[in-house]
Write an enzyme that holds these catalytic residues in place. Structure first.
Site, PDB file in Angstrom:
ATOM      1  N   LYS A 175    -128.713 -13.230 -47.811  1.00 50.30           N
ATOM      2  CA  LYS A 175    -127.380 -12.883 -47.433  1.00 50.30           C
ATOM      3  C   LYS A 175    -127.394 -11.461 -47.605  1.00 50.30           C
ATOM      4  CE  LYS A 175    -124.986 -15.295 -46.567  1.00 50.30           C
ATOM      5  NZ  LYS A 175    -124.905 -16.298 -45.372  1.00 50.30           N
ATOM      6  N   ARG A 217    -129.589  -5.482 -50.613  1.00 48.22           N
ATOM      7  CA  ARG A 217    -127.972  -5.548 -50.459  1.00 48.22           C
ATOM      8  C   ARG A 217    -127.641  -5.239 -52.112  1.00 48.22           C
ATOM      9  NH1 ARG A 217    -123.832 -10.227 -48.062  1.00 48.22           N
ATOM     10  NH2 ARG A 217    -121.969  -8.959 -48.377  1.00 48.22           N
ATOM     11  N   SER A 273    -121.443 -12.938 -51.893  1.00 49.44           N
ATOM     12  CA  SER A 273    -121.617 -13.656 -50.555  1.00 49.44           C
ATOM     13  C   SER A 273    -122.434 -15.027 -50.490  1.00 49.44           C
ATOM     14  CB  SER A 273    -122.157 -12.766 -49.447  1.00 49.44           C
ATOM     15  OG  SER A 273    -122.624 -13.428 -48.258  1.00 49.44           O
TER      16      SER A 273
END
Length: 228
Positions: free
Chosen positions: A76, A196, A204
């Site tokens: 993700k 991320r 997410s």
């Protein structure tokens, strides 16, 4: 005497049998040594090649460019999106096949995740085919890209000239041994690593899993309702 001649004949027969058995054993040993030397020689070719240009490295024993990039990263974190964006470029080519080897011991996931260099797939393929042949099967799933210096009458082949290709396997980033294997097989490949913000990534991921579960439940309820 007859007894002596008979004994000599038996000894001669026994000697020939032993000699034949000895030759068979020697032949088997030579074959075994030869196969071992061939495997060692083949494995030594792994990672050896020619740099034709900045975007083309040709492995030993092949005539076409190896994949130029590998995408990896946290789940993700946008690896699928980056892969999709790259494929929209006219000079970036996707994979040619979703089957990695003849026995289908390993297959491509989602048309982008080859998962070749991580275990247990890598170890299984190397044990089955040998390292050099396993890597050769890996290279075969990519489109044929001739070197910039190539000159061929095959117009279909030449349309791929100066283009690039690669794969996207997010789990490479967290799999032990992958970095060393990639460096050994593809010393010139470019690694695109995506990360991320951990909180955003976890959020997410949570909704990704929740949506998968909800979809499965809804599908089951729809199937049950449709049969009543």
């Amino acid at each position: 005497s007859d007894a002596t001649r008979k004994a000599n004949k038996q000894n001669s027969t026994c000697f020939r049998a032993c000699k034949g058995l000895f030759l068979i054993v020697v032949c088997l040993l030579l074959v075994s040594v030869g196969m071992s030397m061939y495997e060692k020689f083949s494995n030594r070719r792994v990672g050896i090649g020619r740099k034709i240009s900045e975007n083309c490295w040709v492995p030993s024993g092949r005539k076409t460019c190896a994949p130029q990039f590998i995408i990896a990263g946290a789940m993700k974190s946008g690896t699928t999106s980056l892969w999709s964006y790259l494929l929209h470029h006219p000079d970036v080519l996707g994979l040619m096949s979703t089957q990695l080897d003849p026995q289908n011991l390993r297959s491509v996931v989602a048309e982008k995740e080859v998962r070749f260099f991580n275990d247990p797939g890598y170890t299984t393929l190397v044990e089955e085919y040998g390292k050099a042949e396993a890597i050769s099967y890996y290279l075969d799933i990519f489109p044929v890209i001739p070197p910039p210096t190539a000159n061929s009458r095959d117009l279909m082949l030449m349309t791929n000239k100066n283009k690039i290709t690669g794969e996207a396997t997010p789990m490479y980033i967290s799999s032990p041994g992958v970095a060393a294997r990639v460096k050994e097989a593809l010393p010139m490949v470019k690694l695109l690593i995506l990360l991320r913000n951990p909180v955003d990534r976890a959020y997410s991921h949570y909704w990704f899993r929740k949506n998968l579960k909800s979809t499965a439940i809804d599908a089951n309820e729809f199937a049950i309702a449709g049969t009543t």
